[in-house]
Scaffold this active site. Structure first.
Site, PDB file in Angstrom:
ATOM      1  N   TYR A   1      -2.367  -1.734  10.064  1.00  0.00           N
ATOM      2  CA  TYR A   1      -2.470  -2.237   8.678  1.00  0.00           C
ATOM      3  C   TYR A   1      -1.151  -2.011   7.926  1.00  0.00           C
ATOM      4  O   TYR A   1      -0.603  -2.931   7.298  1.00  0.00           O
ATOM      5  CB  TYR A   1      -3.636  -1.513   8.005  1.00  0.00           C
ATOM      6  CG  TYR A   1      -3.761  -1.680   6.511  1.00  0.00           C
ATOM      7  CD1 TYR A   1      -4.334  -2.818   5.965  1.00  0.00           C
ATOM      8  CD2 TYR A   1      -3.317  -0.675   5.651  1.00  0.00           C
ATOM      9  CE1 TYR A   1      -4.468  -2.954   4.590  1.00  0.00           C
ATOM     10  CE2 TYR A   1      -3.448  -0.799   4.283  1.00  0.00           C
ATOM     11  CZ  TYR A   1      -4.018  -1.939   3.749  1.00  0.00           C
ATOM     12  OH  TYR A   1      -4.145  -2.060   2.392  1.00  0.00           O
TER      13      TYR A   1
ATOM     14  N   SER B   1       0.849  -1.199   0.000  1.00  0.00           N
ATOM     15  CA  SER B   1       0.000   0.000   0.000  1.00  0.00           C
ATOM     16  C   SER B   1       0.882   1.245   0.000  1.00  0.00           C
ATOM     17  O   SER B   1       1.999   1.223   0.526  1.00  0.00           O
ATOM     18  CB  SER B   1      -0.871  -0.012   1.262  1.00  0.00           C
ATOM     19  OG  SER B   1      -1.461   1.262   1.454  1.00  0.00           O
TER      20      SER B   1
HETATM   21  N1  LIG Z   1      -8.541  -0.315  -2.261  1.00  0.00           N
HETATM   22  C1  LIG Z   1      -7.510   0.356  -1.790  1.00  0.00           C
HETATM   23  O1  LIG Z   1      -7.573   1.584  -1.589  1.00  0.00           O
HETATM   24  C2  LIG Z   1      -6.201  -0.340  -1.514  1.00  0.00           C
HETATM   25  C3  LIG Z   1      -5.051   0.435  -1.392  1.00  0.00           C
HETATM   26  C4  LIG Z   1      -3.832  -0.172  -1.141  1.00  0.00           C
HETATM   27  C5  LIG Z   1      -3.774  -1.538  -1.005  1.00  0.00           C
HETATM   28  N2  LIG Z   1      -4.922  -2.282  -1.100  1.00  0.00           N
HETATM   29  C6  LIG Z   1      -4.787  -3.726  -0.956  1.00  0.00           C
HETATM   30  O2  LIG Z   1      -5.265  -4.340  -2.133  1.00  0.00           O
HETATM   31  C7  LIG Z   1      -5.759  -5.650  -1.840  1.00  0.00           C
HETATM   32  C8  LIG Z   1      -7.153  -5.808  -2.422  1.00  0.00           C
HETATM   33  O3  LIG Z   1      -8.014  -4.832  -1.848  1.00  0.00           O
HETATM   34  P1  LIG Z   1      -9.382  -4.385  -2.550  1.00  0.00           P
HETATM   35  O4  LIG Z   1      -9.397  -2.915  -2.514  1.00  0.00           O
HETATM   36  O5  LIG Z   1      -9.551  -5.097  -3.820  1.00  0.00           O
HETATM   37  O6  LIG Z   1     -10.435  -4.922  -1.449  1.00  0.00           O
HETATM   38  P2  LIG Z   1     -11.913  -5.536  -1.654  1.00  0.00           P
HETATM   39  O7  LIG Z   1     -12.605  -4.895  -2.804  1.00  0.00           O
HETATM   40  O8  LIG Z   1     -12.529  -5.445  -0.304  1.00  0.00           O
HETATM   41  O9  LIG Z   1     -11.658  -7.079  -2.042  1.00  0.00           O
HETATM   42  C9  LIG Z   1     -11.020  -7.901  -1.133  1.00  0.00           C
HETATM   43  C10 LIG Z   1     -10.797  -9.272  -1.721  1.00  0.00           C
HETATM   44  O10 LIG Z   1     -10.011 -10.029  -0.800  1.00  0.00           O
HETATM   45  C11 LIG Z   1     -10.733 -11.193  -0.415  1.00  0.00           C
HETATM   46  N3  LIG Z   1     -10.456 -11.466   1.001  1.00  0.00           N
HETATM   47  C12 LIG Z   1     -10.630 -10.643   2.048  1.00  0.00           C
HETATM   48  N4  LIG Z   1     -10.221 -11.243   3.189  1.00  0.00           N
HETATM   49  C13 LIG Z   1      -9.801 -12.473   2.836  1.00  0.00           C
HETATM   50  C14 LIG Z   1      -9.279 -13.585   3.540  1.00  0.00           C
HETATM   51  N5  LIG Z   1      -9.115 -13.569   4.874  1.00  0.00           N
HETATM   52  N6  LIG Z   1      -8.927 -14.687   2.849  1.00  0.00           N
HETATM   53  C15 LIG Z   1      -9.096 -14.719   1.506  1.00  0.00           C
HETATM   54  N7  LIG Z   1      -9.606 -13.739   0.776  1.00  0.00           N
HETATM   55  C16 LIG Z   1      -9.962 -12.619   1.442  1.00  0.00           C
HETATM   56  C17 LIG Z   1     -12.207 -10.902  -0.699  1.00  0.00           C
HETATM   57  O11 LIG Z   1     -12.887 -12.144  -0.893  1.00  0.00           O
HETATM   58  P3  LIG Z   1     -14.516 -12.254  -0.751  1.00  0.00           P
HETATM   59  O12 LIG Z   1     -15.081 -11.476  -1.929  1.00  0.00           O
HETATM   60  O13 LIG Z   1     -14.834 -13.712  -0.865  1.00  0.00           O
HETATM   61  O14 LIG Z   1     -14.875 -11.649   0.556  1.00  0.00           O
HETATM   62  C18 LIG Z   1     -12.068 -10.058  -1.958  1.00  0.00           C
HETATM   63  O15 LIG Z   1     -11.876 -10.884  -3.087  1.00  0.00           O
HETATM   64  C19 LIG Z   1      -5.685  -5.791  -0.313  1.00  0.00           C
HETATM   65  O16 LIG Z   1      -4.516  -6.491   0.040  1.00  0.00           O
HETATM   66  C20 LIG Z   1      -5.595  -4.358   0.170  1.00  0.00           C
HETATM   67  O17 LIG Z   1      -4.945  -4.273   1.407  1.00  0.00           O
HETATM   68  C21 LIG Z   1      -6.129  -1.716  -1.364  1.00  0.00           C
END
Ligand SMILES: NC(=O)c1ccc[n+]([C@@H]2O[C@H](COP(=O)([O-])OP(=O)(O)OC[C@H]3O[C@@H](n4cnc5c(N)ncnc54)[C@H](OP(=O)(O)O)[C@@H]3O)[C@@H](O)[C@H]2O)c1
Length: 261
Positions: free
Chosen positions: A166, A153
């Site tokens: 986090y 991140s």
């Molecule tokens: N969005 C942002 O602003 C941002 C910024 C920096 C980094 N990130 C990182 O990017 C990654 C993806 O985030 P996102 O924004 O795409 O979030 P998201 O839209 O909430 O999607 C999260 C995904 O992770 C899966 N997941 C959550 N907890 C899990 C677990 N314990 N075991 C297996 N799968 C799990 C969910 O599965 P289900 O659908 O089955 O629940 C979903 O497919 C994360 O690592 C996050 O920290 C995000």
């Protein structure tokens, strides 16, 4: 005896993305498919969303499948490896895959003073212990010349109050990536870290999408003047896994539109 002059058909590389049912993982899966990759996604709870992604990829003419996985439960990884081996054999007639994207995760926005040990442990299990031991379990199944992309991140470079626990885990993931790059380089396996800025997904309850004040704040601290969208990330993932990026390893690639520069 005549000899065929046509070159053998190359099998498509297979990418495995954790958390591919929604958000950044889903977007990366679709862009990888567009670029000619076959894709295996995992999901924790949203099986229907995961199947919809599989169908979208198949509609693009690529092969895809979805497996259940909780990355916060390291004790489940040996059984997951067996499911994956069975899937690779039945769906692809292969024993290995090519690229691993450690993407799955959840957010927590809470001051350090109010963060409980249970919340800390949950974040650690999902964001640090999970990628560490899942990668350890899967490295024997990754083809030489493949790659691993770990998701961090922007919050490891800049500090926004409330994201301390986090970001601590994400910092660990960045160190893990560099060590993996060194240890796996002999097999031609590249390991990089993708560090997205704030992107409009379901992350943190979809706050960036639904909270106009937060969205305006993020836009105001971003050089390109807006919050990120999933489509800003997926193509970068596809590019980093592709052969175009064959000389990039041990790097942290921030994709934030220039947040807090
Ligand atoms: N969005 C942002 O602003 C941002 C910024 C920096 C980094 N990130 C990182 O990017 C990654 C993806 O985030 P996102 O924004 O795409 O979030 P998201 O839209 O909430 O999607 C999260 C995904 O992770 C899966 N997941 C959550 N907890 C899990 C677990 N314990 N075991 C297996 N799968 C799990 C969910 O599965 P289900 O659908 O089955 O629940 C979903 O497919 C994360 O690592 C996050 O920290 C995000």
């Amino acid at each position: 005896m005549s000899q065929s002059t046509s070159s053998p058909v190359q099998a498509a590389p297979i990418a495995l993305i954790t958390g591919g049912s929604r958000g950044l993982g889903r977007n990366a899966a679709l862009h990888l498919a567009q670029k000619g990759f076959d894709v295996i996604i995992t999901y924790r709870s949203k099986a229907e969303e995961a199947q919809a992604v599989v169908q979208q990829i198949e509609a693009q003419g690529r092969r895809a499948a979805a497996l259940a996985l909780d990355v916060g439960q390291a004790s489940s990884f040996p059984a997951f490896v067996e499911s994956l081996k069975a899937l690779l054999a039945s769906h692809w007639q292969r024993e290995r895959f090519d690229h691993l994207v450690n993407n799955a995760g959840v957010g927590l926005h809470l001051p350090l003073a109010q963060t409980s040990e249970a919340q800390f442990d949950e974040l650690m299990n999902i964001h640090l212990k999970g990628p560490f031991f899942l990668t350890q379990a899967l490295v024997p199944l990754i083809n030489d010349g493949g790659s691993i992309l770990n998701t961090s991140s922007g919050l490891t470079r800049f500090a926004v109050p409330g994201y301390g626990a986090y970001a601590t885990m994400k910092g660990g993931v960045e160190v893990l990536s560099r060590y993996l790059a060194k240890e796996l380089g002999a097999r031609g396996i590249r390991v990089n870290t993708l560090a997205p800025g704030a992107i409009e997904t379901d992350f943190n309850g979809g706050a960036l999408r639904s909270n106009p004040d937060l969205n305006r704040f993020v836009s105001s601290v971003t050089a390109l003047g807006r919050a990120g969208l999933p489509d800003d990330i997926g193509p970068v993932v596809a590019s980093l896994l592709s052969n175009d990026s064959r000389w990039i390893t041990a790097q942290r690639i921030e994709v934030s539109g220039g947040m807090f520069v």
